[in-house]
Design a protein around this motif. Sequence first.
Motif, PDB file in Angstrom:
ATOM      1  N   TYR A  45       0.834  -1.201   0.000  1.00 29.46           N
ATOM      2  CA  TYR A  45       0.000   0.000   0.000  1.00 29.46           C
ATOM      3  C   TYR A  45       0.875   1.260   0.000  1.00 29.46           C
ATOM      4  CZ  TYR A  45      -3.891  -3.094   1.266  1.00 29.46           C
ATOM      5  OH  TYR A  45      -4.839  -4.089   1.286  1.00 29.46           O
ATOM      6  N   PRO A  46       1.766   1.412  -0.981  1.00 31.64           N
ATOM      7  CA  PRO A  46       2.686   2.560  -0.946  1.00 31.64           C
ATOM      8  C   PRO A  46       1.972   3.912  -1.048  1.00 31.64           C
ATOM      9  CG  PRO A  46       2.851   1.411  -3.050  1.00 31.64           C
ATOM     10  CD  PRO A  46       1.962   0.586  -2.168  1.00 31.64           C
ATOM     11  N   GLU A  47       0.788   3.921  -1.666  1.00 30.50           N
ATOM     12  CA  GLU A  47       0.063   5.184  -1.841  1.00 30.50           C
ATOM     13  C   GLU A  47      -0.724   5.583  -0.602  1.00 30.50           C
ATOM     14  OE1 GLU A  47      -2.833   2.049  -2.301  1.00 30.50           O
ATOM     15  OE2 GLU A  47      -0.826   2.233  -3.151  1.00 30.50           O
ATOM     16  N   ALA A  48      -0.933   4.669   0.323  1.00 37.41           N
ATOM     17  CA  ALA A  48      -1.733   4.961   1.515  1.00 37.41           C
ATOM     18  C   ALA A  48      -0.909   5.759   2.528  1.00 37.41           C
ATOM     19  CB  ALA A  48      -2.218   3.670   2.156  1.00 37.41           C
ATOM     20  N   PRO A  49      -1.539   6.747   3.161  1.00 36.10           N
ATOM     21  CA  PRO A  49      -0.839   7.469   4.231  1.00 36.10           C
ATOM     22  C   PRO A  49      -0.493   6.501   5.369  1.00 36.10           C
ATOM     23  CG  PRO A  49      -2.891   8.579   3.628  1.00 36.10           C
ATOM     24  CD  PRO A  49      -2.875   7.271   2.906  1.00 36.10           C
ATOM     25  N   PRO A  50       0.631   6.739   6.047  1.00 42.82           N
ATOM     26  CA  PRO A  50       1.065   5.809   7.106  1.00 42.82           C
ATOM     27  C   PRO A  50       0.007   5.542   8.176  1.00 42.82           C
ATOM     28  CG  PRO A  50       2.805   7.378   6.631  1.00 42.82           C
ATOM     29  CD  PRO A  50       1.609   7.815   5.833  1.00 42.82           C
ATOM     30  N   GLU A  51      -0.745   6.573   8.592  1.00 41.55           N
ATOM     31  CA  GLU A  51      -1.760   6.368   9.643  1.00 41.55           C
ATOM     32  C   GLU A  51      -2.871   5.451   9.150  1.00 41.55           C
ATOM     33  OE1 GLU A  51      -1.946   9.930   8.186  1.00 41.55           O
ATOM     34  OE2 GLU A  51       0.117   9.785   8.847  1.00 41.55           O
ATOM     35  N   GLU A  52      -3.263   5.640   7.889  1.00 41.96           N
ATOM     36  CA  GLU A  52      -4.328   4.819   7.310  1.00 41.96           C
ATOM     37  C   GLU A  52      -3.877   3.366   7.200  1.00 41.96           C
ATOM     38  OE1 GLU A  52      -6.310   4.655   2.978  1.00 41.96           O
ATOM     39  OE2 GLU A  52      -6.397   6.663   3.901  1.00 41.96           O
ATOM     40  N   PHE A  53      -2.620   3.159   6.756  1.00 37.83           N
ATOM     41  CA  PHE A  53      -2.105   1.796   6.645  1.00 37.83           C
ATOM     42  C   PHE A  53      -1.992   1.159   8.031  1.00 37.83           C
ATOM     43  CE2 PHE A  53       1.361  -1.249   6.905  1.00 37.83           C
ATOM     44  CZ  PHE A  53       0.877  -2.213   6.043  1.00 37.83           C
ATOM     45  N   ARG A  54      -1.493   1.927   9.007  1.00 39.70           N
ATOM     46  CA  ARG A  54      -1.340   1.403  10.363  1.00 39.70           C
ATOM     47  C   ARG A  54      -2.683   0.954  10.924  1.00 39.70           C
ATOM     48  NH1 ARG A  54       1.416   5.614  12.251  1.00 39.70           N
ATOM     49  NH2 ARG A  54       3.309   4.973  11.186  1.00 39.70           N
ATOM     50  N   ALA A  55      -3.734   1.743  10.642  1.00 40.28           N
ATOM     51  CA  ALA A  55      -5.079   1.387  11.115  1.00 40.28           C
ATOM     52  C   ALA A  55      -5.578   0.110  10.433  1.00 40.28           C
ATOM     53  CB  ALA A  55      -6.048   2.538  10.851  1.00 40.28           C
ATOM     54  N   LEU A  56      -5.349  -0.005   9.113  1.00 39.60           N
ATOM     55  CA  LEU A  56      -5.759  -1.210   8.377  1.00 39.60           C
ATOM     56  C   LEU A  56      -5.002  -2.428   8.896  1.00 39.60           C
ATOM     57  CD1 LEU A  56      -7.286  -2.600   6.020  1.00 39.60           C
ATOM     58  CD2 LEU A  56      -5.290  -2.057   4.592  1.00 39.60           C
ATOM     59  N   ARG A  57      -3.699  -2.280   9.098  1.00 39.20           N
ATOM     60  CA  ARG A  57      -2.876  -3.389   9.566  1.00 39.20           C
ATOM     61  C   ARG A  57      -3.322  -3.811  10.964  1.00 39.20           C
ATOM     62  NH1 ARG A  57       0.187  -5.421  12.651  1.00 39.20           N
ATOM     63  NH2 ARG A  57       2.005  -6.697  12.315  1.00 39.20           N
ATOM     64  N   ALA A  58      -3.604  -2.843  11.829  1.00 38.07           N
ATOM     65  CA  ALA A  58      -4.039  -3.164  13.187  1.00 38.07           C
ATOM     66  C   ALA A  58      -5.393  -3.871  13.173  1.00 38.07           C
ATOM     67  CB  ALA A  58      -4.114  -1.889  14.027  1.00 38.07           C
ATOM     68  N   LYS A  59      -6.303  -3.393  12.326  1.00 41.37           N
ATOM     69  CA  LYS A  59      -7.634  -4.004  12.236  1.00 41.37           C
ATOM     70  C   LYS A  59      -7.528  -5.438  11.733  1.00 41.37           C
ATOM     71  CE  LYS A  59     -10.985  -1.569  10.450  1.00 41.37           C
ATOM     72  NZ  LYS A  59     -11.875  -0.912   9.480  1.00 41.37           N
ATOM     73  N   MET A  60      -6.770  -5.646  10.649  1.00 43.27           N
ATOM     74  CA  MET A  60      -6.626  -6.990  10.085  1.00 43.27           C
ATOM     75  C   MET A  60      -5.872  -7.903  11.041  1.00 43.27           C
ATOM     76  SD  MET A  60      -8.324  -7.076   7.404  1.00 43.27           S
ATOM     77  CE  MET A  60      -9.365  -5.674   7.074  1.00 43.27           C
ATOM     78  N   GLY A  61      -4.849  -7.369  11.713  1.00 41.59           N
ATOM     79  CA  GLY A  61      -4.103  -8.166  12.696  1.00 41.59           C
ATOM     80  C   GLY A  61      -4.984  -8.596  13.843  1.00 41.59           C
ATOM     81  N   GLY A  62      -5.829  -7.681  14.323  1.00 43.44           N
ATOM     82  CA  GLY A  62      -6.746  -8.012  15.418  1.00 43.44           C
ATOM     83  C   GLY A  62      -7.758  -9.067  15.019  1.00 43.44           C
ATOM     84  N   LEU A  63      -8.305  -8.909  13.806  1.00 42.52           N
ATOM     85  CA  LEU A  63      -9.272  -9.901  13.317  1.00 42.52           C
ATOM     86  C   LEU A  63      -8.618 -11.272  13.178  1.00 42.52           C
ATOM     87  CD1 LEU A  63     -11.159  -7.820  10.597  1.00 42.52           C
ATOM     88  CD2 LEU A  63     -12.051  -8.564  12.804  1.00 42.52           C
ATOM     89  N   LEU A  64      -7.429 -11.287  12.580  1.00 35.22           N
ATOM     90  CA  LEU A  64      -6.721 -12.556  12.375  1.00 35.22           C
ATOM     91  C   LEU A  64      -6.374 -13.193  13.719  1.00 35.22           C
ATOM     92  CD1 LEU A  64      -6.041 -14.047   9.827  1.00 35.22           C
ATOM     93  CD2 LEU A  64      -3.812 -12.944   9.799  1.00 35.22           C
ATOM     94  N   GLN A  65      -5.977 -12.369  14.690  1.00 38.23           N
ATOM     95  CA  GLN A  65      -5.647 -12.886  16.023  1.00 38.23           C
ATOM     96  C   GLN A  65      -6.891 -13.504  16.667  1.00 38.23           C
ATOM     97  OE1 GLN A  65      -2.352 -12.568  17.220  1.00 38.23           O
ATOM     98  NE2 GLN A  65      -3.047 -14.090  18.656  1.00 38.23           N
ATOM     99  N   SER A  66      -8.032 -12.841  16.536  1.00 38.25           N
ATOM    100  CA  SER A  66      -9.283 -13.371  17.107  1.00 38.25           C
ATOM    101  C   SER A  66      -9.678 -14.682  16.439  1.00 38.25           C
ATOM    102  CB  SER A  66     -10.418 -12.364  16.919  1.00 38.25           C
ATOM    103  OG  SER A  66     -10.175 -11.199  17.642  1.00 38.25           O
ATOM    104  N   ILE A  67      -9.569 -14.719  15.124  1.00 35.75           N
ATOM    105  CA  ILE A  67      -9.936 -15.915  14.364  1.00 35.75           C
ATOM    106  C   ILE A  67      -9.014 -17.080  14.729  1.00 35.75           C
ATOM    107  CG2 ILE A  67     -10.008 -16.900  12.024  1.00 35.75           C
ATOM    108  CD1 ILE A  67     -10.822 -14.003  11.083  1.00 35.75           C
TER     109      ILE A  67
END
Length: 194
Positions: A45-67
């Motif tokens: 995601y090179p075009e995404a702002p760092p905060e937006e990517f960090r939020a996406l990564r945290a959300k996906m990481g949390g979901l994957l951890q729960s699953i």
Amino acid sequence: MAASEQPPPPPEGSRPLSALLSGIAQAAFHGNADITEELLHGQLYPEAPPEEFRALRAKMGGLLQSIASADMDLNQLEAFLTAQTKKQGGITSDQAAVIAKFWKNHRTHIHESLINQSRWDNVLKNMNWRVDLKSQSRHIDQINTPVAVVEMELGKNGQESEFLCLEFDEAKVSQMLKKLSEIEESMTLLTQTT
């Protein structure tokens, strides 16, 4: 076939999201320290702002951890992802489809990795045995008596194994079998449902 009857093409963002999930799994569940947040951001995601990517990564990481921590089967996963799509600030149905496909393909490897990480001590990796006749002994009456030689390989996955070699005479084999049957009985009592 009419254009409206053809299945829609995969969403544009599904490939990077699938790769992001793989990267998160490599880092979180398989211990791959080379997979960093900066690497994932720059590659996927090179075009995404760092905060937006960090939020996406945290959300996906949390979901994957729960699953993964619940080791969800496909029915549980579907219910969980449906709830996540309806939640405010949750995920899109396209993201849910990518997550479901990822989990279906990687569930076994992630589960095995979590099991291996949760072991504190060595485990029995292999066991070989044979019966020999003693040819030398301090006591003459022990010559030509049968002995069981048991070799156990102990260790953790990814680490060098240790080998333990034990010798049992007939009495010790009987004692060991008695103790093992007591262990089996205890385990059976604990696992039986009433």
